[in-house]
Design a protein around this motif. Structure first.
Motif, mmCIF file in Angstrom:
data_model
loop_
_atom_site.group_PDB
_atom_site.id
_atom_site.type_symbol
_atom_site.label_atom_id
_atom_site.label_comp_id
_atom_site.label_asym_id
_atom_site.label_seq_id
_atom_site.Cartn_x
_atom_site.Cartn_y
_atom_site.Cartn_z
ATOM 1 N N CYS A 292 37.967 34.942 66.295
ATOM 2 C CA CYS A 292 38.988 35.538 65.596
ATOM 3 C C CYS A 292 39.662 34.603 65.177
ATOM 4 C CB CYS A 292 38.346 36.154 67.258
ATOM 5 S SG CYS A 292 39.934 35.198 68.537
ATOM 6 N N SER B 104 42.505 33.570 66.730
ATOM 7 C CA SER B 104 43.632 33.784 67.088
ATOM 8 C C SER B 104 43.937 32.162 67.812
ATOM 9 C CB SER B 104 43.510 34.460 68.408
ATOM 10 O OG SER B 104 42.451 34.040 69.040
ATOM 11 N N CYS C 281 38.037 36.976 72.642
ATOM 12 C CA CYS C 281 36.107 36.345 72.432
ATOM 13 C C CYS C 281 35.961 35.829 73.851
ATOM 14 C CB CYS C 281 35.960 35.666 71.455
ATOM 15 S SG CYS C 281 36.716 35.516 70.292
ATOM 16 N N CYS D 85 40.645 29.941 67.654
ATOM 17 C CA CYS D 85 39.017 30.461 68.236
ATOM 18 C C CYS D 85 38.422 30.620 66.796
ATOM 19 C CB CYS D 85 39.357 31.819 68.738
ATOM 20 S SG CYS D 85 37.932 32.965 68.926
ATOM 21 N N CYS E 46 38.650 31.624 75.092
ATOM 22 C CA CYS E 46 40.375 32.718 73.975
ATOM 23 C C CYS E 46 39.969 33.939 74.847
ATOM 24 C CB CYS E 46 39.428 32.977 72.927
ATOM 25 S SG CYS E 46 40.191 33.926 72.018
#
Ligand code: ADP
Ligand code: ZN
Ligand code: ZN
Length: 731
Positions: free
Chosen positions: A466, A468, A448, A463, A445
């Protein structure tokens, strides 16, 4: 004479309460604690909760502002909730105004009246029942109402009748219809026709013990193996409490996951239930809250935040699956609903019952300390037997798409015998990693310190930390090679493998991705409940409380995650999850079997669990905690900080550490600061400082002083910081 001073919890991230003078012109009535007040705050006007009326303020009277209005004629927050939330805001170190905001339904925070909510229902009177709508041809709207109410003999909500108030009042004046202030029970519910089972001796003993002490504070831990009839014990006690005209509040981890539970209560009791969970609209929530507060609903069922529900005649508090982490709020106001339930029961001087097949070490320790009393249901009901465990050593039985050959053979055997098979893997998506075979690059990510999970359904990388997403890489960004491969298994990939191995067998996958749509989970569970010769595959959503009578084999695809984690609670969690998942097997007449795939079959805690069961495991785990001076033997608080600048969190916590040393509170130790295990998440860097003490009181004293200092400190504005008392996770 000086005026009374109102101490108000104002919804703001400041820790203190604020003093006001009573509203102008209200001199003849003194406001009461628990009423909402509208007050000026900065340039705004906000709604707060009156905590106390005192005669003296530290602020000079002429500088005090005047409250603008008292919104309620009587307290909307009862004395117990007022005391509990005030206490919890201090204990969990959370601003008191925001704590009350978290405890109140949204519409009350916005100033609505709780009384306004009961929606009026109408039904035919005895006279109305003999009216034929055909005779009302000249008043078609009246005819329509009468016709509709002939069909819905329990009554209909105002909105469902779709008629102007004038029409309804005209019919009421004729004596044909009447308003009901309380909603009729949902269809098929609350008939009370379903009687309870005759209790078995262990259930009876548990009920008898509690029955003798129903009128006083006592925490009970009901430790009953899966399928031992804990719920039946709750139902019997609730019946008793109902007979005394008192209310029961039942907290459960996640209502969405246990629709069966609510309908079981509805079939058993001919009374309205107030059900509170995150899926309600604001209005539904306020209505359920009000039904509990007025006593209209003698049984209140809800998730974590329902611990704040007011009760007119409290009689009993129950916390089901008391070990479940979802009872602890993980952000903002980080309270434990279980611990608050115990606090509230003591305040109210009523019993509180904590139930689980796999009690938390906290509760077992409380039993050991004789703060809680233990009740045991050691056997399953009826002829059902507890399942047998077997470990599969995956070092000698290699996995193919997550499934070892011995497991695949056994799955086949059980399917051939018309059994249902449940496979558990706590990882959704297709593969937890995408890797380049040329240079070992893995897809990470960008926000992260974590790997991306490949999801097949939309062919994207997600991810799970988070949220995304991005398209799956087609070439390696590091070496431009094209040899990219998914590594490891998620539920999507195992489902695909099952389709190859057992093409003729129905498969149901239950995880967050297959249950996003409203009603999807209920439909899947319903099919699972009646399934035979069927494969169930899922994450922990499958583990919780469900009753699948035909499951004869449970396969746990990966037990190793919990064995070597840096989180000290990981092994306890793993054991609870294994026992809960295993508990889905053999719940009816056919015996169940549990196969666990592991690369560490000799791990002592795993061995203990599968050969001697959860109680033996828990005793050993508690000894380890004692030796390591970890909770529940000692007490922890975690200070977390995060910022977009990499060094800021650690620097800030070093400052905190220095303050703690300076304060030199005896018996409190501070460990760290250290970067979090996943240092960067959603683009922010994170660090933490762990505080430990043998004495809760010392820790509380230190934390109380500390947050007030930090609140004043400029440095604390450079980071986002928070305090987590009794943290559920320490990473
Ligand atoms: P738990 O809550 O411990 O998982 P339940 O109360 O759901 O257990 O009971 C498991 C199953 O056993 C349910 O189908 C329930 O109807 C049944 N059951 C519970 N108590 C009895 C009893 N005394 N006799 C026969 N069946 C029972
Ligand atoms: Zn590469
Ligand atoms: Zn991320």
């Amino acid at each position: 004479m000086s005026q009374p001073i109102l101490c108000v919890a104002v919804p703001t991230p400041l820790y203190r309460r604020f003093d006001y003078l009573p509203p102008a012109g209200a001199a003849h009535t003194t406001p009461q604690p628990g009423q909402r007040v509208r007050v000026p705050f900065g340039r705004r006007s906000v709604i707060g909760v009156l905590l106390e009326v005192v005669t003296h303020s530290d602020i000079e009277q002429r500088k005090l502002k005047r409250a603008q209005a008292v919104l309620d004629t009587e307290p909307v927050i009862g004395a117990d909730i007022l005391a509990m939330v005030s206490w919890a805001s201090r204990y969990y170190q959370y601003p008191v105004g925001e704590a009350f905001a978290a405890a109140l339904p949204g519409l009350l925070r916005q100033g609505q009246s709780p009384e306004a909510t009961p929606r009026v229902h109408w039904r035919l009177t005895a006279a109305g029942q003999s009216v034929d709508p055909a005779t009302l041809a000249r008043a078609p709207r009246q005819a329509a109402v009468i016709a509709a109410l002939h069909v819905h003999t329990d009554g209909l909500a105002r909105a469902a009748l779709d008629a102007p108030a004038a029409v309804l009042h005209a019919l009421a004046d004729k004596g044909w219809i009447e308003p009901l202030t309380q909603a009729p029970l949902p269809a098929g519910a609350g008939t009370g026709t379903v009687r309870g089972h005759a209790l078995n001796p262990a259930q009876q003993a548990a009920v008898d013990c509690m029955r003798e002490r129903l009128d006083t504070y006592q925490p009970w831990l009901l430790e009953g193996v899966t399928g031992s009839g804990k719920t039946e014990v709750y139902l019997t006690l609730i019946e008793e409490v109902l007979a005394q005209q008192r209310q029961t509040l039942l907290l459960v981890p996640e209502i969405g996951l246990t629709p069966q539970l609510v309908s079981r209560f509805q079939r058993r009791f001919p009374v309205p239930l107030a059900v509170l969970h995150s899926g309600l609209s604001d209005r539904e929530r306020l209505s359920a809250w009000q039904q509990a507060r007025t006593g209209l609903a003698p049984i209140v069922i809800g998730t974590r935040s329902a611990v704040f529900t007011p009760l007119a005649r409290p009689g009993l508090l129950i916390v089901d699956e008391e070990h479940d982490v979802s009872l602890k709020q993980q952000d903002g106001f980080r309270y434990s609903a279980r611990d608050l339930a115990v606090w509230r029961a003591r305040y109210l001087d009523i019993p509180v019952l904590l139930g689980s097949a796999t009690p938390s070490l906290e509760s077992l320790f409380n039993v050991e300390q004789q703060r809680y009393r233990r009740l045991a249901l050691p056997e399953r009901t009826g002829v059902a037997q507890l399942p047998d465990y077997e470990l599969i050593d995956v070092r000698h039985a290699p996995l193919e798409q997550g499934l070892s050959a011995p497991l695949r053979r056994r799955i086949r055997d059980h399917l051939d015998a018309d059994g249902q098979v449940l496979l558990f893997l706590n990882r959704r998506g297709f593969a937890p990693t995408l890797m380049c075979y040329d240079c070992d690059w893995v897809a990470e990510c960008r926000r992260c310190d974590a790997r991306m999970t490949w999801h097949h359904s939309d062919n994207r990388l997600h991810c799970h930390h988070c949220g995304s997403q991005r398209p799956v890489d087609t070439a390696c960004p590091a070496c431009h090679g094209r040899d990219l491969h998914p590594m490891g298994q998620g539920t999507e990939r195992v489902e695909q493998a099952l389709a190859e191995y057992y093409p003729d067998v129905e498969r149901l996958r239950i995880d967050r991705d297959t249950t996003r749509r409203k009603g999807a989970l209920g439909a899947l569970l319903e099919r699972a409940r009646h399934g035979r010769r069927q494969l169930l595959l899922g994450t922990q959503m499958l583990a919780k409380g469900h009753h699948f009578p035909n499951v004869t084999l449970v396969g746990i695809l990966d037990a190793d995650h919990g064995l070597f984690s840096t989180e000290f609670r990981a092994s306890e969690r793993m054991a609870q999850l294994i026992v809960q998942v295993a508990g889905r097997a053999g719940r009816h007449d056919r015996p169940g079997q549990v196969l666990i795939q592991t690369a560490h079959p000799d791990h002592p805690l795993l061995q203990l669990l599968v050969t001697h069961g959860y109680p033996a495991f828990a005793r050993a785990a508690l000894e380890e905690r004692r030796a390591a001076r970890l909770p529940p033997v000692t007490h922890l608080a975690l200070l977390r900080a995060e910022a977009t600048e990499a060094d800021a969190p650690v620097r800030f916590l070093e400052g905190v550490q220095a303050r703690i040393s300076a304060a030199a509170v005896a018996g409190v130790e501070a460990w760290g600061p250290v970067p979090a295990t996943m240092e960067r998440r959603a683009g922010r860097y994170r660090a933490q400082l762990l505080l430990q003490s043998d004495r809760r009181g010392s820790l509380q004293q230190l934390l109380g002083d500390l947050v007030r200092q930090l609140e004043q400190d400029r440095a604390s504005r450079q980071v986002r910081w928070s305090v987590d008392v009794d943290p559920a996770d320490t990473y």
